[in-house]
Design an enzyme around this catalytic site. Structure first.
Site, PDB file in Angstrom:
ATOM      1  N   LYS A 164      18.442  -2.320   9.010  1.00  0.00           N
ATOM      2  CA  LYS A 164      16.933  -1.706   8.601  1.00  0.00           C
ATOM      3  C   LYS A 164      16.683  -0.866  10.019  1.00  0.00           C
ATOM      4  CE  LYS A 164      14.487  -4.199   5.982  1.00  0.00           C
ATOM      5  NZ  LYS A 164      13.646  -5.043   5.676  1.00  0.00           N
ATOM      6  N   ARG A 183       9.085  -6.815   9.808  1.00  0.00           N
ATOM      7  CA  ARG A 183      10.244  -6.945   8.857  1.00  0.00           C
ATOM      8  C   ARG A 183      11.513  -7.541   9.580  1.00  0.00           C
ATOM      9  NH1 ARG A 183      10.335  -0.654   7.094  1.00  0.00           N
ATOM     10  NH2 ARG A 183      11.245  -1.539   5.143  1.00  0.00           N
ATOM     11  N   GLY A 213      16.363  -9.983  -0.174  1.00  0.00           N
ATOM     12  CA  GLY A 213      15.674 -11.062  -0.708  1.00  0.00           C
ATOM     13  C   GLY A 213      15.451 -12.489   0.322  1.00  0.00           C
ATOM     14  N   MET A 246      14.759 -12.827   3.683  1.00  0.00           N
ATOM     15  CA  MET A 246      13.529 -12.884   4.703  1.00  0.00           C
ATOM     16  C   MET A 246      12.526 -11.858   4.267  1.00  0.00           C
ATOM     17  SD  MET A 246      15.552 -13.666   8.249  1.00  0.00           S
ATOM     18  CE  MET A 246      16.756 -12.638   7.866  1.00  0.00           C
ATOM     19  N   ARG A 300      19.532   3.110   3.447  1.00  0.00           N
ATOM     20  CA  ARG A 300      20.563   2.257   3.604  1.00  0.00           C
ATOM     21  C   ARG A 300      21.645   2.783   2.469  1.00  0.00           C
ATOM     22  NH1 ARG A 300      18.402  -3.536   1.497  1.00  0.00           N
ATOM     23  NH2 ARG A 300      17.182  -2.660  -0.377  1.00  0.00           N
ATOM     24  N   HIS A 337      15.075  -8.154  -8.744  1.00  0.00           N
ATOM     25  CA  HIS A 337      16.164  -9.062  -7.803  1.00  0.00           C
ATOM     26  C   HIS A 337      17.391  -9.140  -8.377  1.00  0.00           C
ATOM     27  CE1 HIS A 337      17.713 -12.970  -6.443  1.00  0.00           C
ATOM     28  NE2 HIS A 337      17.609 -12.400  -5.308  1.00  0.00           N
ATOM     29  N   SER A 380      63.261 -10.066  -3.670  1.00  0.00           N
ATOM     30  CA  SER A 380      62.009 -10.086  -4.211  1.00  0.00           C
ATOM     31  C   SER A 380      61.257 -11.345  -3.881  1.00  0.00           C
ATOM     32  CB  SER A 380      61.995  -9.826  -5.862  1.00  0.00           C
ATOM     33  OG  SER A 380      60.412  -9.967  -6.282  1.00  0.00           O
ATOM     34  N   CYS A 413      56.711 -10.252  -6.071  1.00  0.00           N
ATOM     35  CA  CYS A 413      56.151 -10.307  -7.600  1.00  0.00           C
ATOM     36  C   CYS A 413      55.303 -11.609  -7.295  1.00  0.00           C
ATOM     37  CB  CYS A 413      57.210 -10.624  -8.416  1.00  0.00           C
ATOM     38  SG  CYS A 413      58.131 -12.080  -7.784  1.00  0.00           S
ATOM     39  N   TYR A 415      57.835  -2.340  -2.581  1.00  0.00           N
ATOM     40  CA  TYR A 415      56.857  -2.373  -3.792  1.00  0.00           C
ATOM     41  C   TYR A 415      56.205  -3.797  -3.784  1.00  0.00           C
ATOM     42  CZ  TYR A 415      60.408  -5.068  -6.429  1.00  0.00           C
ATOM     43  OH  TYR A 415      61.166  -6.135  -6.937  1.00  0.00           O
TER      44      TYR A 415
HETATM   45  P1  ADP Z   1      12.857  -5.836   1.898  1.00  0.00           P
HETATM   46  O1  ADP Z   1      14.066  -5.877   2.939  1.00  0.00           O
HETATM   47  O2  ADP Z   1      12.676  -6.899   1.124  1.00  0.00           O
HETATM   48  O3  ADP Z   1      13.111  -4.511   1.245  1.00  0.00           O
HETATM   49  P2  ADP Z   1      11.035  -4.369   3.509  1.00  0.00           P
HETATM   50  O4  ADP Z   1      10.850  -4.827   5.010  1.00  0.00           O
HETATM   51  O5  ADP Z   1      11.806  -3.081   3.322  1.00  0.00           O
HETATM   52  O6  ADP Z   1      11.603  -5.783   2.800  1.00  0.00           O
HETATM   53  O7  ADP Z   1       9.695  -4.278   2.711  1.00  0.00           O
HETATM   54  C1  ADP Z   1       9.029  -4.913   1.900  1.00  0.00           C
HETATM   55  C2  ADP Z   1       8.115  -3.948   1.526  1.00  0.00           C
HETATM   56  O8  ADP Z   1       7.208  -3.522   2.116  1.00  0.00           O
HETATM   57  C3  ADP Z   1       8.998  -2.464   0.756  1.00  0.00           C
HETATM   58  O9  ADP Z   1       8.410  -1.970  -0.212  1.00  0.00           O
HETATM   59  C4  ADP Z   1       8.572  -1.596   2.169  1.00  0.00           C
HETATM   60  O10 ADP Z   1       8.520  -0.368   1.824  1.00  0.00           O
HETATM   61  C5  ADP Z   1       7.021  -2.139   2.625  1.00  0.00           C
HETATM   62  N1  ADP Z   1       6.732  -1.605   3.777  1.00  0.00           N
HETATM   63  C6  ADP Z   1       7.361  -2.227   4.781  1.00  0.00           C
HETATM   64  N2  ADP Z   1       6.735  -1.809   6.013  1.00  0.00           N
HETATM   65  C7  ADP Z   1       5.656  -1.147   5.850  1.00  0.00           C
HETATM   66  C8  ADP Z   1       5.006  -0.237   6.279  1.00  0.00           C
HETATM   67  N3  ADP Z   1       4.887  -0.377   7.820  1.00  0.00           N
HETATM   68  N4  ADP Z   1       3.994   0.456   5.817  1.00  0.00           N
HETATM   69  C9  ADP Z   1       3.804   0.058   4.356  1.00  0.00           C
HETATM   70  N5  ADP Z   1       4.839  -0.544   3.789  1.00  0.00           N
HETATM   71  C10 ADP Z   1       5.841  -1.126   4.456  1.00  0.00           C
HETATM   72 MG    MG Z   2      13.013  -2.810   1.873  1.00  0.00          MG
HETATM   73 MG    MG Z   3      12.115  -8.762   0.067  1.00  0.00          MG
END
Ligand code: ADP
Ligand code: MG
Ligand code: MG
Length: 882
Positions: A24, A94, A103, A105, A338, A454, A770, A838, A858
């Site tokens: 990220k 984040r 999902g 953290m 990503r 999810h 083989s 095989c 092969y």
């Molecule tokens: P995940 O990996 O679970 O997607 P994220 O870190 O991407 O977690 O964030 C969860 C939510 O919070 C996402 O919708 C993201 O776009 C939003 N978000 C994260 N940072 C900011 C920020 N600085 N301002 C506004 N929204 C944010």
């Molecule tokens: Mg995200």
């Molecule tokens: Mg999340």
């Protein structure tokens, strides 16, 4: 350690620094670098997390100072300050591992709010409702994620407020409502932690960073890493980023989008957004989000900019992107990008399209599709002509069809699946706690959540069929059932889902064979141009041979003749042959079997006109063709008690004696393979005759037939010399009798270590080798497969004594070494010796790669795996260019 640079500003990083900055963070840095609108921020490295664990979960020396330094810079860039009542700086914290773990953290938003700054935010935006909304979100997220308070406590408060106010949606609550909720939230926190909610933003920040580091080792993260074989020592980065707000009003919003359709690969923006919302609102299913196309109507300028940004990101990364964005008062902000997870169908289409768009090369396209995932495409799907008892329709979230017994609980799903039963996991929605249930299930059905929920994301990642957001089914966990209208489906009832259409169907539906899409065809053609290994198939009958050919097999690598002996109409003859007292009796039975075998070979050789067919002479121990001693004993007792049929009784008693004589202490190492040929040469002679008579017949009919006669289980040159002579003499006789000349070869399986070690000697008698890597693995490791897999293999895997099950992934170190010796020794004697493999390893990508590396000619696998092997062979060629 103290000299380490633990913190990077976004514009100090780039995409290549992924292992240090996490996925990220590296991509936030990269987007900043190419000039996209990204809220400013900084990244705490994965190294800091690793050092945190090395220091017994203490912040490593220097980290705090470095964070404070960057906070200062962030304050200067934004013109806002932590704790400033007028212009408060708010940030998100984040997590971000190197490999994205959905999902794992949870993110904390709006950090920096407290009783004072919330008033500042209300005043400066002139929007108290918004400010209190942010604060209550922050309290809940911080309470849940950082302080570890069950989110249920917070939800109950929110729900009861809505009930009191008689409203349905969160956004219908007023500023005063939020204030009341905030007061209650703070009381929950105080009660649960015994402390006041921390008011200092810096303290909040360090608590949050600490929580992110700690979350690297939560149970669910550990489980996820185990399932996906992600090392435990990578650590996670932490991203701290200035907040932007999608919840300030109707000219605001937040959303997620894929640059192409992750289900089908179609080239069009695919995603959802919600106006006046923040963060996870879109995926949490609070309100039903709008399709991204709607943004073109609602905010045309933003939409245009977003579309251009998506195109730019795709070109930049040369891959389909999964993007998160927020719109604050009509301004677009990019929050994440990503490489998007996709189904295999989508992966294929995108790879092929991107070659045609000139974005990537054919070699790259080949490596963009995971061969193992193809399995899913090569499998059966619901017969489109079947009459279906459709119960309901949800969102088609991950294609493919699944059938199974309904289970509402992930633990139970896992348990029942372990017993070998097929289950379908049915839930309101799934969370990371359901991962093991999803893994165990054939497919997933949820009643809530959209295409980016999810369940949908995880199922697509695993290639499992999924239908989500199926609101028509009313699930009741308590009574373990769901209802659709007046129909009730209970736990254990069998249903089917079709993840391509969203249909939920009662009962088990009829399935049909797969077909290969034009894009898939094209990708496989490119693979064929690139690969050096040939791909053959294992087939024991003409139907399988035809199927194999359709899937692109270049010959048959293994035809097992014993399967032909097992047919119900033949087994009595086979038994007669086995039980014959003398050679005359045996020959009589063999004479009757001959035309049947000849007919089998005729069919297969004809189906493979122009391509080689490797036919293995009889391999298993003879007792496999006889009834079991237990069965016979029961039968004999029954006959004795009834006292009726004395003759039959005698017969059975005789048979039991024979069965006992033939029984072996260790059949795997017993009287089988060429050892049968040595003791009963007339059996191999009959089989050779059947092959050659079929060959002669086909040649006379104008077909091109290339039989390869294969002797199994050889350990010694003299064995093969003797049996080769039996085969050659038979061929000569058939040629003489029919007056037809034909071509054939004689070779051997290499499946015993001694054969591998003496490959140079054995090669003198062999036109080809083989590898039978199943037996070679059994004999090299001294593991009997069934016993190993049934009893102790999982201990070896869990303790990481073995990294993979060697019966699935070829053991390169041990078995592979013997293979290498074989190739070297064999080709020393005969430089052009044809060598193949095989058995199951021939269709497993990593094993295929090894076969490429050691120079086999092969690989051969089951017909359905032929396309997988074609792709894997091409990837091996691309990844091992010298
Ligand atoms: P995940 O990996 O679970 O997607 P994220 O870190 O991407 O977690 O964030 C969860 C939510 O919070 C996402 O919708 C993201 O776009 C939003 N978000 C994260 N940072 C900011 C920020 N600085 N301002 C506004 N929204 C944010
Ligand atoms: Mg995200
Ligand atoms: Mg999340």
């Amino acid at each position: 350690m103290s000299n380490a640079k633990y913190v990077y500003l976004f514009h100090e990083g780039k995409a290549e620094m992924k292992s240090l900055l996490g996925g990220k963070g590296a991509n936030l840095a990269e987007m900043t670098h190419i000039g996209l609108p990204v809220p400013p921020g900084f990244i705490i490295t994965t190294e800091a997390c690793i050092d945190f664990y090395n220091a017994d979960r203490q912040f490593p020396q220097g980290l705090e100072e470095q964070v404070l330094e960057k906070v200062k810079i962030l304050e200067e860039t934004t013109g806002k300050k932590f704790g400033d009542p007028e212009r408060p700086l708010l940030v998100s914290v984040r997590s971000g591992a190197v490999i994205s773990m959905p999902g794992m953290m949870d993110t904390v938003l709006n950090l920096g709010l407290n009783d004072e700054t919330v008033e500042g935010l209300a005043a400066s935006t002139n929007n108290p409702r918004f400010a209190y909304d942010c604060y209550r979100r922050f309290l809940q997220m911080f309470g849940d994620v950082v302080l570890g308070i069950d989110h249920h406590y917070f939800e109950v408060v929110l729900e009861s407020q809505k009930v009191d106010k008689n409203v349905y949606f969160d956004h219908q609550l007023t500023a005063e409502d939020w204030q009341q909720i905030i007061a209650k939230y703070k009381r929950i926190i105080e009660k649960e932690t015994g402390k006041q909610f921390p008011q200092q933003p810096i303290e909040q920040l360090f608590l949050a960073i600490n929580a992110v580091f700690n979350s690297w080792n939560t149970d669910r993260a550990v489980v996820y890493r185990r399932i996906h074989r992600i090392p435990d020592d990578l650590g996670t980065a932490v991203n701290v980023q200035a907040m932007v707000f999608g919840n300030m009003g109707d000219d605001c919003g937040t959303g997620v989008a894929f640059t192409r359709n992750p289900s089908t690969g179609e080239k069009s923006l695919y995603g959802e957004y919600l106006t006046n919302a923040q963060g996870e609102d879109v995926v949490a299913g609070i309100r039903t989000p709008q399709p991204i196309s709607k943004l073109a109507e609602e905010m045309p300028d933003v939409y245009r900019q977003f579309k251009e940004t998506c195109e730019l990101l795709e070109k930049h990364y040369r891959n389909m992107q999964d993007i998160e964005f927020t719109i604050e008062r009509g301004k677009l902000w990019m929050l994440q990008t990503r490489n998007g997870k996709r189904t295999v169908q989508s992966a294929i289409k995108i790879a092929v399209d991107m070659v045609e768009e000139g974005l990537i090369t054919k070699e790259e396209a080949i490596t963009r599709v995971e061969p193992a995932q193809l399995d899913h495409l090569l499998h059966r799907r619901i017969d489109p002509d079947a009459k279906l008892d459709v119960l309901a329709k949800g969102l088609p979230a991950s294609p493919g069809s699944a059938v199974g017994a309904v289970v509402f609980d992930s633990d139970l799903a896992e348990k029942i699946a372990q017993e070998g039963k097929k289950v379908l996991l049915v839930r309101l929605e799934t969370t990371p706690d359901d991962i093991h249930g999803i893994v165990a299930a054939q497919g997933v059905l949820t009643s809530r959540g959209g295409m980016t929920s999810h369940a949908a994301v995880v199922a697509r990642g695993m290639g499992k069929p999924c239908v989500c957001g199926c609101e028509a089914i009313k699930i009741d966990y308590a009574s373990k059932s769901f209802r659709v209208g007046d129909k009730v489906v209970k736990e254990g009832d069998v249903i089917s889902i079709d993840g391509s259409t969203g249909q939920v169907i009662m009962g088990e539906v009829p399935m049909i064979d797969p077909e290969i899409s034009p894009e898939f065809q094209k990708l496989l053609q490119w693979a064929d141009d690139i690969r050096r290994l040939d791909v053959r198939a294992n087939a024991d009958n003409p139907e399988d041979a035809r199927k194999a050919r359709e899937f692109g097999a270049q010959g048959i690598g293994l035809t097992r003749t014993e399967h032909m002996f097992m047919a119900p109409d033949r087994i009595p003859l086979v038994q007669k042959m086995i039980l014959a007292d003398d050679i005359e009796g045996r020959k009589q039975a063999l004479d009757q079997l001959l035309p049947m075998q000849q007919n089998d070979f005729y069919g297969i050789l004809k189906a493979m006109d122009g391509l080689p067919v490797c036919i293995r002479l009889l391999d298993p121990p003879l007792h496999e063709f006889l009834p079991s001693a237990e069965e016979l004993a029961v039968e004999i007792t029954r006959l004795k008690l009834s006292g009726e049929n004395a003759e039959e009784l005698l017969e059975k008693e005789d048979l039991l004696r024979q069965v006992r004589t033939l029984s072996e202490f260790n059949p795997m190492l017993g009287h089988r393979g060429c050892r049968l040929g040595i003791t009963y040469p007339e059996v191999y002679e009959m089989q050779a005759r059947a092959i050659f008579q079929a060959t002669a017949q086909l040649v006379s009919e104008g077909y091109t037939v290339i039989p390869e006669v294969e002797i199994p289980l050889v350990i010694e040159e003299k064995e093969l010399a003797y049996l080769r002579q039996v085969v050659v003499e038979t061929a000569d006789r058939v040629k003489e009798e029919t007056g037809i000349d034909f071509h054939y070869t004689v070779g051997t399986m290499i499946e015993m270590p001694r054969a591998a070690l003496l490959a140079d000697e054995i090669a003198n008698q062999a036109d080809f080798f083989s590898f039978g890597t199943n037996d070679l693995t059994q004999t090299t490791l001294g593991f009997s497969r069934d016993d190993a897999e049934g009893k102790f293999m999982h201990h070896y895997l869990e303790r990481k004594i073995l990294t993979d099950n060697p019966f699935i992934v070829l053991d390169r170190k041990g078995v592979g070494k013997l293979m290498q010796i074989t190739v070297e020794q064999g080709r020393k004697v005969k430089p052009d010796l044809l060598i193949g493999i095989c058995g199951e390893h021939g269709g497993e990508p990593s094993s295929v790669e090894f076969c490429h590396i050691i120079g086999l000619d092969y690989v051969s696998c089951s017909p359905y795996r032929v396309p997988i092997a074609r792709l894997a062979a091409a990837q091996a060629a691309v990844n091992n260019r010298d």
